[in-house]
Design an enzyme around this catalytic site. Structure first.
Site, mmCIF file in Angstrom:
data_model
loop_
_atom_site.group_PDB
_atom_site.id
_atom_site.type_symbol
_atom_site.label_atom_id
_atom_site.label_comp_id
_atom_site.label_asym_id
_atom_site.label_seq_id
_atom_site.Cartn_x
_atom_site.Cartn_y
_atom_site.Cartn_z
ATOM 1 N N GLU A 1 39.301 -3.180 64.977
ATOM 2 C CA GLU A 1 39.288 -2.903 63.536
ATOM 3 C C GLU A 1 38.463 -1.656 63.218
ATOM 4 O OE1 GLU A 1 38.044 -6.354 61.343
ATOM 5 O OE2 GLU A 1 40.012 -7.336 61.515
ATOM 6 N N GLU B 1 45.573 -10.156 64.396
ATOM 7 C CA GLU B 1 44.559 -11.074 63.870
ATOM 8 C C GLU B 1 44.920 -11.403 62.429
ATOM 9 O OE1 GLU B 1 40.396 -10.124 64.592
ATOM 10 O OE2 GLU B 1 39.908 -10.822 62.564
#
Length: 481
Positions: free
Chosen positions: A319, A406
């Site tokens: 991320e 995710e």
């Protein structure tokens, strides 16, 4: 398509052939006469098929049954092919593995997967699995079986014919998919916006992510993965290795222990016919360039080690934040991807996008030039709604292959309320577009996004009562009910 994807994967992923304990005879075989006598002799047969019930459950008005089929051979020569015919009146096939199914009226015909046509002399072929459902509490049953021997003769066996008792059926350790194919779960590739298997059929991966390996290592075990595969219908596990947090790979964590956990996860997944994602889980280090030198070394070592494992995907930056695509993430990927490609030239690689892997639309005007690359999108349904779904749709429409590596159904903190309406909207979109997705997280952490209840200490074999509300939702989402 959901059922087709799952069944194709199971056929590729879950081989369980048994190795031979005696070689087939090279002299003319008695099967040339036994073949004709077996079908006319209701008292015995050289080979038969038996179907047993593994478990049953009810969902709404549907009765589900999981079956296990075993083919037992007492023949002195090798069987080269087989067909099993089942009476499945009123039944619908939910999933199957280690076989293919064709249906005509109320009869299902089971044929081999691409790796288990052959049954050695005096051997058994086990773990051929089916899950079926019906509105009435009735069972699937074997009607007849057809077998072809290595010498070209064939035999048809009725369901009521017992197996010969003259020669014992030998027992040998099951051979895993990795051993049979040399390639674990089967190589995937990217075509357009989709993952595809070696038959160029679309594959949608559905599974779970561990929490940080350093914090919840106990869930990296074969029984946990087996539970996810068999009870949840998951086909992939993501191994989340934090880089900068406490115990992280680049922040004083025990690197050897972390790599051992990855090794355990990769090999257990391969043995179970599942895919695995090795996740370089940047978070507080926001820019992938912060630990780029260590990433280069890690992915070089890891891609060499698992070069022969076709079940491994690589996620090279979880991320990124405040990291523009063209000036930070893309140059990083252009450094890391060739390192992996030098060792694992066909591996699928997932590349994170800016703003906690939300800005997949930034890729449209400046994509990477490598094959077999996908771009990560992460969502938490309570926070990320129509605006992010629109980004996903825009990227897909532009031909950008997206992997939701995710997600969860609560807010972005991981510990807020569940938004079931938004979650369902996401699920519908992912399934319609056949986008693979991974649920966060396989842990009993006291937070909404944990899949296991915080009061449950079990590390496998979870019942529905052992799951959090999030865990229950994802289990049913994977199973399609």
């Amino acid at each position: 398509m959901k059922k087709t994807v799952r069944t194709i994967l199971c056929s590729i992923l879950c081989a369980s052939l048994l190795s031979a304990c005696s070689s087939a005879s090279s002299s003319p075989s008695p099967e040339s006469t036994a073949a004709s006598s077996a079908s006319s002799n209701p008292e015995s047969a050289d080979v038969n098929a038996s179907l047993t019930v593994v478990s049953t459950w009810e969902t709404g008005s549907s009765h589900y049954t999981q079956y296990s089929l075993t083919i037992n051979s007492r023949s002195t020569q090798e069987i080269s092919d087989w067909e099993i015919h089942l009476n499945a009146e009123g039944q619908t096939a939910d999933s199957h593995w280690n076989c293919e199914i064709t249906a005509e009226d109320s009869v299902w015909t089971l044929t081999p997967a691409d790796y288990n046509h052959v049954i050695k002399a005096n051997q058994s072929l086990r773990d051929i699995g089916i899950i079926a459902y019906t509105s009435a509490d009735v069972r699937v049953a074997v009607v007849s079986s057809d077998f072809t021997y290595a010498d070209g003769t064939s035999v048809s066996v009725k369901a009521d014919q017992p197996l010969k008792t003259a020669a014992p059926v030998s027992t040998a350790p099951a051979v895993t998919a990795e051993t049979v194919t040399g390639k674990a779960a089967g190589q995937l590739h990217v075509d357009g916006i989709h993952l595809e298997n070696s038959n160029n059929e679309v594959v949608q991966l559905k599974g779970v992510s561990t929490h940080g390996l350093a914090w919840y290592p106990q869930y990296v075990n074969e029984d946990a993965f087996r539970t996810l595969r068999d009870d949840w219908h998951a086909n992939v596990v993501r191994l989340a290795m934090y880089t900068a947090e406490s115990g992280g790979y680049c922040s004083g964590g025990n690197q050897e222990q972390l790599k051992e956990l990855i090794d355990t996860g990769v090999k257990e997944a391969a043995d179970l016919g599942m895919y695995v994602i090795i996740d370089w889980h940047i978070l507080s280090d926001s820019s992938p360039m912060q630990n780029q030198v260590q990433a280069e070394s890690f992915f070089d070592e890891t891609s060499k080690k698992y070069a022969d494992y076709d079940n491994v995907l690589y996620e090279i930056c979880n991320e990124p934040q405040n990291s523009p695509w063209s000036s930070v993430i893309k140059p990083y990927a252009e450094d890391i991807i060739p390192i992996i490609r030098a060792n694992s030239p066909k591996a699928v690689i997932i590349v994170g996008t800016n703003t906690w892997s939300q800005d997949v639309d930034e890729v449209i005007s400046d994509p990477l030039s490598f094959d077999n690359v996908m771009y990560a999108l992460h969502f938490y349904a309570g926070t990320h709604k129509e605006a992010l779904r629109s980004k996903l749709g825009t990227a897909l429409q532009a031909g950008i292959p997206v992997f939701v590596s995710e997600c969860s159904i609560c807010d972005a903190s991981g510990n807020g309320g569940i938004d079931y309406d938004s979650a369902q909207a996401w699920l519908d979109l992912l399934n319609t577009q056949q986008v693979s997705f991974i649920a966060w997280s396989l842990s009993n952490k006291a937070e909404t996004s944990a899949l296991i209840s915080s009061s449950c200490d079990k590390t496998s074999g979870w019942t529905e009562d052992d799951l959090s509300e999030t865990g229950k939702w994802f289990m049913h989402a994977f199973k399609g009910n």
